[in-house]
Design a protein around this motif. Structure first.
Motif: not given
Length: 386
Positions: A34-44, A153-160
Protein backbone atom coordinates in the motif's frame (compact mmCIF):
# COMPACT_ATOMS: atom_id res chain seq x y z
CA UNK A 1 12.48 -32.58 -8.87
CA UNK A 2 15.14 -34.57 -7.03
CA UNK A 3 17.04 -32.69 -4.33
CA UNK A 4 19.50 -35.59 -4.08
CA UNK A 5 20.72 -34.71 -7.58
CA UNK A 6 21.32 -31.06 -6.68
CA UNK A 7 24.65 -29.82 -5.33
CA UNK A 8 25.08 -29.21 -1.62
CA UNK A 9 25.28 -25.46 -2.15
CA UNK A 10 22.25 -25.32 -4.44
CA UNK A 11 20.17 -27.09 -1.81
CA UNK A 12 21.26 -24.56 0.81
CA UNK A 13 20.51 -21.71 -1.60
CA UNK A 14 17.05 -23.20 -2.10
CA UNK A 15 16.35 -23.17 1.63
CA UNK A 16 17.95 -19.76 2.17
CA UNK A 17 15.72 -18.15 -0.45
CA UNK A 18 12.43 -19.38 1.00
CA UNK A 19 10.12 -17.22 3.11
CA UNK A 20 7.18 -18.90 4.83
CA UNK A 21 4.06 -16.73 4.45
CA UNK A 22 3.12 -16.40 8.11
CA UNK A 23 0.29 -13.98 8.95
CA UNK A 24 2.82 -11.32 10.01
CA UNK A 25 4.80 -11.70 6.78
CA UNK A 26 1.60 -11.25 4.80
CA UNK A 27 0.67 -8.26 6.95
CA UNK A 28 4.04 -6.60 6.35
CA UNK A 29 3.85 -7.24 2.60
CA UNK A 30 0.33 -5.77 2.42
CA UNK A 31 1.44 -2.75 4.45
CA UNK A 32 4.48 -2.08 2.26
CA UNK A 33 2.49 -2.70 -0.93
CA UNK A 34 0.00 0.00 0.00
CA UNK A 35 2.80 2.41 0.86
CA UNK A 36 4.60 1.81 -2.41
CA UNK A 37 1.40 2.16 -4.42
CA UNK A 38 1.03 5.68 -3.01
CA UNK A 39 4.60 6.77 -3.77
CA UNK A 40 4.99 9.97 -5.78
CA UNK A 41 1.20 10.49 -5.89
CA UNK A 42 1.04 13.38 -3.38
CA UNK A 43 3.08 16.48 -2.58
CA UNK A 44 4.71 14.60 0.33
CA UNK A 45 5.42 10.97 1.05
CA UNK A 46 4.62 9.12 4.24
CA UNK A 47 5.65 5.86 5.80
CA UNK A 48 5.68 3.78 8.94
CA UNK A 49 7.48 1.38 11.25
CA UNK A 50 8.03 -2.37 10.91
CA UNK A 51 9.21 -3.51 14.33
CA UNK A 52 9.93 -6.71 16.20
CA UNK A 53 12.46 -8.46 18.41
CA UNK A 54 15.63 -9.98 17.02
CA UNK A 55 14.84 -13.16 15.12
CA UNK A 56 11.13 -12.53 14.53
CA UNK A 57 11.75 -12.07 10.80
CA UNK A 58 10.82 -8.40 10.30
CA UNK A 59 13.65 -7.66 7.84
CA UNK A 60 12.97 -10.95 6.05
CA UNK A 61 9.31 -9.97 5.65
CA UNK A 62 10.23 -6.58 4.17
CA UNK A 63 12.78 -8.31 1.92
CA UNK A 64 10.05 -10.65 0.65
CA UNK A 65 7.96 -7.63 -0.33
CA UNK A 66 10.88 -5.98 -2.17
CA UNK A 67 11.74 -9.24 -3.97
CA UNK A 68 8.16 -9.58 -5.23
CA UNK A 69 8.18 -5.94 -6.31
CA UNK A 70 11.44 -6.45 -8.20
CA UNK A 71 9.90 -9.33 -10.17
CA UNK A 72 6.96 -7.09 -11.10
CA UNK A 73 9.33 -4.39 -12.37
CA UNK A 74 11.36 -6.89 -14.39
CA UNK A 75 8.22 -8.37 -15.96
CA UNK A 76 7.04 -4.94 -17.07
CA UNK A 77 10.42 -3.87 -18.47
CA UNK A 78 12.37 -7.01 -19.39
CA UNK A 79 14.73 -5.05 -21.63
CA UNK A 80 16.10 -2.92 -18.80
CA UNK A 81 19.31 -3.63 -16.91
CA UNK A 82 18.50 -4.43 -13.28
CA UNK A 83 20.81 -4.26 -10.25
CA UNK A 84 20.06 -5.64 -6.79
CA UNK A 85 23.26 -5.38 -4.72
CA UNK A 86 23.47 -7.25 -1.43
CA UNK A 87 24.27 -5.58 1.89
CA UNK A 88 26.07 -7.70 4.51
CA UNK A 89 23.87 -6.42 7.34
CA UNK A 90 20.36 -6.91 5.94
CA UNK A 91 18.48 -9.33 3.68
CA UNK A 92 16.65 -6.38 2.09
CA UNK A 93 18.05 -5.62 -1.37
CA UNK A 94 17.36 -2.42 -3.31
CA UNK A 95 15.87 -2.22 -6.80
CA UNK A 96 17.96 -0.26 -9.34
CA UNK A 97 17.22 0.09 -13.05
CA UNK A 98 19.59 1.38 -15.71
CA UNK A 99 17.97 2.94 -18.78
CA UNK A 100 19.46 4.54 -21.88
CA UNK A 101 17.44 7.72 -21.55
CA UNK A 102 17.23 8.40 -17.80
CA UNK A 103 20.32 6.55 -16.56
CA UNK A 104 20.06 5.12 -13.04
CA UNK A 105 16.57 4.81 -11.56
CA UNK A 106 16.60 3.76 -7.92
CA UNK A 107 13.04 2.56 -7.35
CA UNK A 108 13.69 1.21 -3.85
CA UNK A 109 16.69 2.42 -1.84
CA UNK A 110 17.91 0.52 1.24
CA UNK A 111 20.10 2.06 3.94
CA UNK A 112 21.31 0.24 7.05
CA UNK A 113 21.76 2.55 10.03
CA UNK A 114 25.15 1.68 11.59
CA UNK A 115 25.78 1.47 15.35
CA UNK A 116 26.81 4.71 17.07
CA UNK A 117 25.74 6.65 14.01
CA UNK A 118 26.50 10.38 13.77
CA UNK A 119 24.61 12.97 11.75
CA UNK A 120 27.41 13.65 9.28
CA UNK A 121 28.11 9.98 8.58
CA UNK A 122 24.41 9.17 8.26
CA UNK A 123 23.83 11.99 5.79
CA UNK A 124 26.91 10.90 3.85
CA UNK A 125 25.57 7.32 3.67
CA UNK A 126 22.28 8.55 2.24
CA UNK A 127 24.13 10.67 -0.33
CA UNK A 128 26.52 7.87 -1.36
CA UNK A 129 23.64 5.44 -1.82
CA UNK A 130 22.18 7.91 -4.33
CA UNK A 131 25.52 8.28 -6.10
CA UNK A 132 26.35 11.66 -4.54
CA UNK A 133 29.90 12.09 -3.30
CA UNK A 134 30.03 14.78 -0.63
CA UNK A 135 33.16 16.76 0.18
CA UNK A 136 35.10 15.92 3.33
CA UNK A 137 33.70 19.11 4.83
CA UNK A 138 30.32 19.64 3.26
CA UNK A 139 27.67 22.28 3.73
CA UNK A 140 24.44 20.74 5.07
CA UNK A 141 22.19 22.91 2.92
CA UNK A 142 24.15 22.06 -0.21
CA UNK A 143 24.18 18.37 0.70
CA UNK A 144 20.41 18.33 1.14
CA UNK A 145 19.94 20.06 -2.21
CA UNK A 146 22.09 17.43 -3.93
CA UNK A 147 20.17 14.62 -2.25
CA UNK A 148 16.80 16.11 -3.20
CA UNK A 149 17.94 16.58 -6.78
CA UNK A 150 19.07 12.96 -7.11
CA UNK A 151 15.90 11.64 -5.50
CA UNK A 152 13.89 13.47 -8.14
CA UNK A 153 16.19 12.55 -11.03
CA UNK A 154 16.32 8.89 -10.06
CA UNK A 155 12.59 8.74 -9.31
CA UNK A 156 13.06 7.12 -5.92
CA UNK A 157 9.73 5.68 -4.83
CA UNK A 158 10.60 4.14 -1.47
CA UNK A 159 13.48 4.37 0.97
CA UNK A 160 13.89 1.64 3.60
CA UNK A 161 16.00 2.18 6.72
CA UNK A 162 16.98 -1.00 8.58
CA UNK A 163 18.35 -1.23 12.14
CA UNK A 164 16.67 2.07 13.00
CA UNK A 165 17.07 1.43 16.74
CA UNK A 166 20.68 2.56 16.27
CA UNK A 167 19.33 6.12 16.07
CA UNK A 168 18.29 5.89 19.71
CA UNK A 169 21.46 4.11 20.86
CA UNK A 170 24.00 6.59 19.48
CA UNK A 171 24.62 10.31 19.70
CA UNK A 172 22.25 11.13 16.83
CA UNK A 173 19.01 12.37 18.43
CA UNK A 174 15.55 12.12 16.89
CA UNK A 175 15.57 15.73 15.71
CA UNK A 176 18.68 15.12 13.62
CA UNK A 177 17.28 11.87 12.22
CA UNK A 178 14.03 13.66 11.42
CA UNK A 179 15.91 16.33 9.42
CA UNK A 180 16.99 13.69 6.92
CA UNK A 181 13.73 11.72 6.90
CA UNK A 182 11.73 14.92 6.54
CA UNK A 183 13.67 15.92 3.42
CA UNK A 184 13.14 12.47 1.92
CA UNK A 185 9.40 12.50 2.58
CA UNK A 186 9.06 16.02 1.15
CA UNK A 187 10.46 14.58 -2.08
CA UNK A 188 7.34 12.37 -2.34
CA UNK A 189 9.21 9.29 -1.18
CA UNK A 190 7.67 6.64 1.09
CA UNK A 191 9.82 5.82 4.14
CA UNK A 192 9.85 2.46 5.93
CA UNK A 193 11.74 2.22 9.23
CA UNK A 194 12.66 -1.33 10.28
CA UNK A 195 14.13 -2.20 13.67
CA UNK A 196 13.74 -3.31 17.27
CA UNK A 197 10.84 -1.93 19.33
CA UNK A 198 13.20 0.52 21.04
CA UNK A 199 13.28 2.54 17.82
CA UNK A 200 9.89 3.90 18.89
CA UNK A 201 11.85 6.09 21.33
CA UNK A 202 12.19 8.36 18.30
CA UNK A 203 8.55 9.35 18.72
CA UNK A 204 8.17 9.02 22.48
CA UNK A 205 9.16 11.15 25.45
CA UNK A 206 10.55 14.66 25.60
CA UNK A 207 12.90 14.12 22.67
CA UNK A 208 10.15 13.12 20.25
CA UNK A 209 10.00 14.99 16.96
CA UNK A 210 6.75 15.97 15.28
CA UNK A 211 8.23 15.06 11.90
CA UNK A 212 8.33 11.41 12.96
CA UNK A 213 4.94 11.27 14.66
CA UNK A 214 3.29 10.54 11.33
CA UNK A 215 5.42 7.40 11.05
CA UNK A 216 4.22 6.24 14.47
CA UNK A 217 0.62 6.36 13.29
CA UNK A 218 1.34 3.51 10.89
CA UNK A 219 3.22 0.53 12.24
CA UNK A 220 3.29 -3.24 11.88
CA UNK A 221 4.76 -5.47 14.58
CA UNK A 222 6.20 -8.89 13.78
CA UNK A 223 5.75 -11.15 16.80
CA UNK A 224 6.90 -14.66 17.72
CA UNK A 225 4.49 -17.46 16.81
CA UNK A 226 2.45 -18.63 19.81
CA UNK A 227 2.26 -22.29 20.77
CA UNK A 228 0.52 -24.41 23.42
CA UNK A 229 0.25 -28.12 24.05
CA UNK A 230 -3.44 -27.82 23.19
CA UNK A 231 -2.37 -27.24 19.59
CA UNK A 232 -1.03 -30.79 19.40
CA UNK A 233 -2.80 -32.76 22.14
CA UNK A 234 -6.59 -32.90 22.61
CA UNK A 235 -8.34 -33.19 25.96
CA UNK A 236 -8.98 -36.89 25.39
CA UNK A 237 -5.27 -37.53 24.82
CA UNK A 238 -5.51 -37.71 21.02
CA UNK A 239 -2.39 -36.47 19.25
CA UNK A 240 -2.53 -34.22 16.23
CA UNK A 241 -1.58 -35.98 13.01
CA UNK A 242 -1.73 -39.57 14.25
CA UNK A 243 -3.31 -42.15 11.94
CA UNK A 244 -6.56 -42.14 13.91
CA UNK A 245 -6.90 -38.40 13.37
CA UNK A 246 -6.64 -36.00 10.48
CA UNK A 247 -5.24 -32.51 10.24
CA UNK A 248 -8.87 -31.35 9.95
CA UNK A 249 -9.88 -33.00 13.21
CA UNK A 250 -12.30 -30.66 15.01
CA UNK A 251 -10.30 -31.21 18.19
CA UNK A 252 -7.38 -29.29 16.72
CA UNK A 253 -7.56 -25.71 15.54
CA UNK A 254 -5.17 -24.36 12.95
CA UNK A 255 -2.71 -21.84 14.33
CA UNK A 256 0.05 -19.80 12.69
CA UNK A 257 2.63 -22.16 14.21
CA UNK A 258 0.94 -25.39 13.10
CA UNK A 259 0.56 -23.84 9.64
CA UNK A 260 4.28 -22.95 9.77
CA UNK A 261 5.15 -26.59 10.54
CA UNK A 262 2.78 -27.91 7.87
CA UNK A 263 4.28 -25.59 5.29
CA UNK A 264 7.74 -27.02 6.03
CA UNK A 265 6.35 -30.53 5.51
CA UNK A 266 4.10 -29.89 2.51
CA UNK A 267 5.05 -32.15 -0.42
CA UNK A 268 2.06 -31.34 -2.65
CA UNK A 269 3.78 -28.57 -4.63
CA UNK A 270 7.44 -29.17 -5.60
CA UNK A 271 8.02 -25.42 -6.00
CA UNK A 272 6.65 -24.74 -2.52
CA UNK A 273 8.80 -27.27 -0.67
CA UNK A 274 10.90 -25.51 1.96
CA UNK A 275 13.29 -28.18 3.25
CA UNK A 276 15.46 -29.47 0.36
CA UNK A 277 14.98 -33.19 0.91
CA UNK A 278 13.14 -35.82 -1.11
CA UNK A 279 11.37 -37.13 2.01
CA UNK A 280 9.38 -35.22 4.61
CA UNK A 281 11.25 -34.41 7.82
CA UNK A 282 7.94 -34.61 9.70
CA UNK A 283 8.39 -31.28 11.45
CA UNK A 284 4.63 -31.28 12.13
CA UNK A 285 4.98 -34.27 14.48
CA UNK A 286 4.25 -32.92 17.96
CA UNK A 287 7.49 -34.13 19.55
CA UNK A 288 9.53 -32.35 16.84
CA UNK A 289 7.35 -29.27 16.54
CA UNK A 290 7.34 -28.56 20.27
CA UNK A 291 11.14 -28.90 20.44
CA UNK A 292 11.63 -26.59 17.47
CA UNK A 293 9.29 -23.98 18.91
CA UNK A 294 11.03 -24.08 22.28
CA UNK A 295 14.50 -23.89 20.71
CA UNK A 296 13.55 -20.77 18.76
CA UNK A 297 11.10 -19.45 21.36
CA UNK A 298 8.60 -18.97 18.54
CA UNK A 299 10.85 -16.59 16.58
CA UNK A 300 10.61 -17.54 12.91
CA UNK A 301 14.11 -16.31 12.10
CA UNK A 302 15.66 -18.34 14.92
CA UNK A 303 13.73 -21.49 14.03
CA UNK A 304 14.71 -21.19 10.37
CA UNK A 305 18.36 -20.73 11.34
CA UNK A 306 18.25 -23.97 13.35
CA UNK A 307 16.68 -25.76 10.38
CA UNK A 308 19.25 -24.27 8.02
CA UNK A 309 22.22 -25.46 10.09
CA UNK A 310 20.64 -28.88 10.56
CA UNK A 311 20.00 -29.11 6.82
CA UNK A 312 23.65 -28.35 6.11
CA UNK A 313 24.76 -31.13 8.46
CA UNK A 314 22.18 -33.58 7.09
CA UNK A 315 23.25 -33.03 3.48
CA UNK A 316 26.89 -33.45 4.52
CA UNK A 317 26.00 -36.80 6.12
CA UNK A 318 23.96 -37.82 3.03
CA UNK A 319 20.77 -38.07 5.05
CA UNK A 320 17.40 -38.25 3.27
CA UNK A 321 15.69 -35.94 5.79
CA UNK A 322 16.14 -34.19 9.12
CA UNK A 323 15.80 -36.08 12.38
CA UNK A 324 16.16 -35.26 16.07
CA UNK A 325 19.80 -36.31 16.12
CA UNK A 326 20.92 -33.84 13.45
CA UNK A 327 18.68 -31.11 14.90
CA UNK A 328 20.32 -31.68 18.28
CA UNK A 329 23.79 -31.43 16.71
CA UNK A 330 22.92 -28.16 14.96
CA UNK A 331 21.45 -26.71 18.15
CA UNK A 332 24.53 -27.79 20.11
CA UNK A 333 26.76 -26.01 17.59
CA UNK A 334 24.97 -22.74 18.43
CA UNK A 335 26.50 -22.92 21.92
CA UNK A 336 23.75 -24.79 23.80
CA UNK A 337 24.73 -27.23 26.54
CA UNK A 338 23.41 -30.77 26.12
CA UNK A 339 21.37 -30.49 29.33
CA UNK A 340 19.49 -27.56 27.79
CA UNK A 341 19.24 -29.06 24.31
CA UNK A 342 15.54 -29.44 23.52
CA UNK A 343 16.23 -31.98 20.79
CA UNK A 344 18.06 -34.30 23.19
CA UNK A 345 15.41 -34.44 25.90
CA UNK A 346 13.21 -37.47 26.44
CA UNK A 347 9.50 -36.77 25.99
CA UNK A 348 8.63 -36.64 29.73
CA UNK A 349 11.38 -34.05 30.34
CA UNK A 350 10.33 -32.10 27.25
CA UNK A 351 6.74 -31.93 28.47
CA UNK A 352 7.77 -30.93 31.97
CA UNK A 353 10.08 -28.13 30.79
CA UNK A 354 7.86 -27.00 27.92
CA UNK A 355 5.47 -25.24 30.30
CA UNK A 356 8.27 -23.31 31.99
CA UNK A 357 8.75 -19.85 30.42
CA UNK A 358 12.33 -18.98 29.56
CA UNK A 359 14.14 -16.52 31.80
CA UNK A 360 14.18 -14.01 28.99
CA UNK A 361 10.45 -14.16 28.21
CA UNK A 362 9.55 -14.14 31.91
CA UNK A 363 11.67 -11.05 32.51
CA UNK A 364 10.00 -9.26 29.60
CA UNK A 365 6.52 -10.50 30.43
CA UNK A 366 6.24 -11.72 26.85
CA UNK A 367 3.09 -13.84 26.68
CA UNK A 368 3.43 -14.53 22.96
CA UNK A 369 6.66 -16.44 23.49
CA UNK A 370 5.50 -18.29 26.61
CA UNK A 371 3.95 -21.73 26.10
CA UNK A 372 0.36 -22.47 27.00
CA UNK A 373 -0.22 -24.27 30.30
CA UNK A 374 -1.41 -27.85 30.44
CA UNK A 375 -2.41 -30.09 33.31
CA UNK A 376 -0.26 -32.97 34.49
CA UNK A 377 -2.83 -35.53 33.30
CA UNK A 378 -2.24 -34.51 29.69
CA UNK A 379 1.50 -34.75 30.17
CA UNK A 380 1.11 -38.24 31.58
CA UNK A 381 -0.84 -39.38 28.50
CA UNK A 382 2.00 -38.32 26.23
CA UNK A 383 4.67 -39.72 28.51
CA UNK A 384 3.01 -43.16 28.44
CA UNK A 385 2.94 -43.08 24.63
CA UNK A 386 6.72 -42.67 24.55
Amino acid sequence: MSFAKMSHKDRLLWLGSKVIPTPDVQKVKAFCTRLHRQSRTKNEGNGGFVLGDTGTGKSTAVAAFVDDLAEEFKAKRPGSEWHRPRHPDTPIRPIYEVTEDAGWLRHVVVIVVPPRVRFNSFLRSVAMTLGVKLKSRFDFGEAFDQIKHQIEQQKVGMMIFDEVQHFTEGTLDSYQAADVIKIIMKCRVQVVCVGLPKMLDLVQGDNANDQLLRLRQKQVEVKPLACALDDFVAGDGAIRGEETNTQNDVRFERTPFTDFCAFLDDRSDPKAIILPFDASSEISEYHTALRLWRAGNGHVGKMMEILFQATDLAIEKRMSKLNLRVLAAAYRDSGIDDKDNWFMMEVPQLLEKFNQPTKRSAAKGDESSSPGRRGRSRDNVLARKH
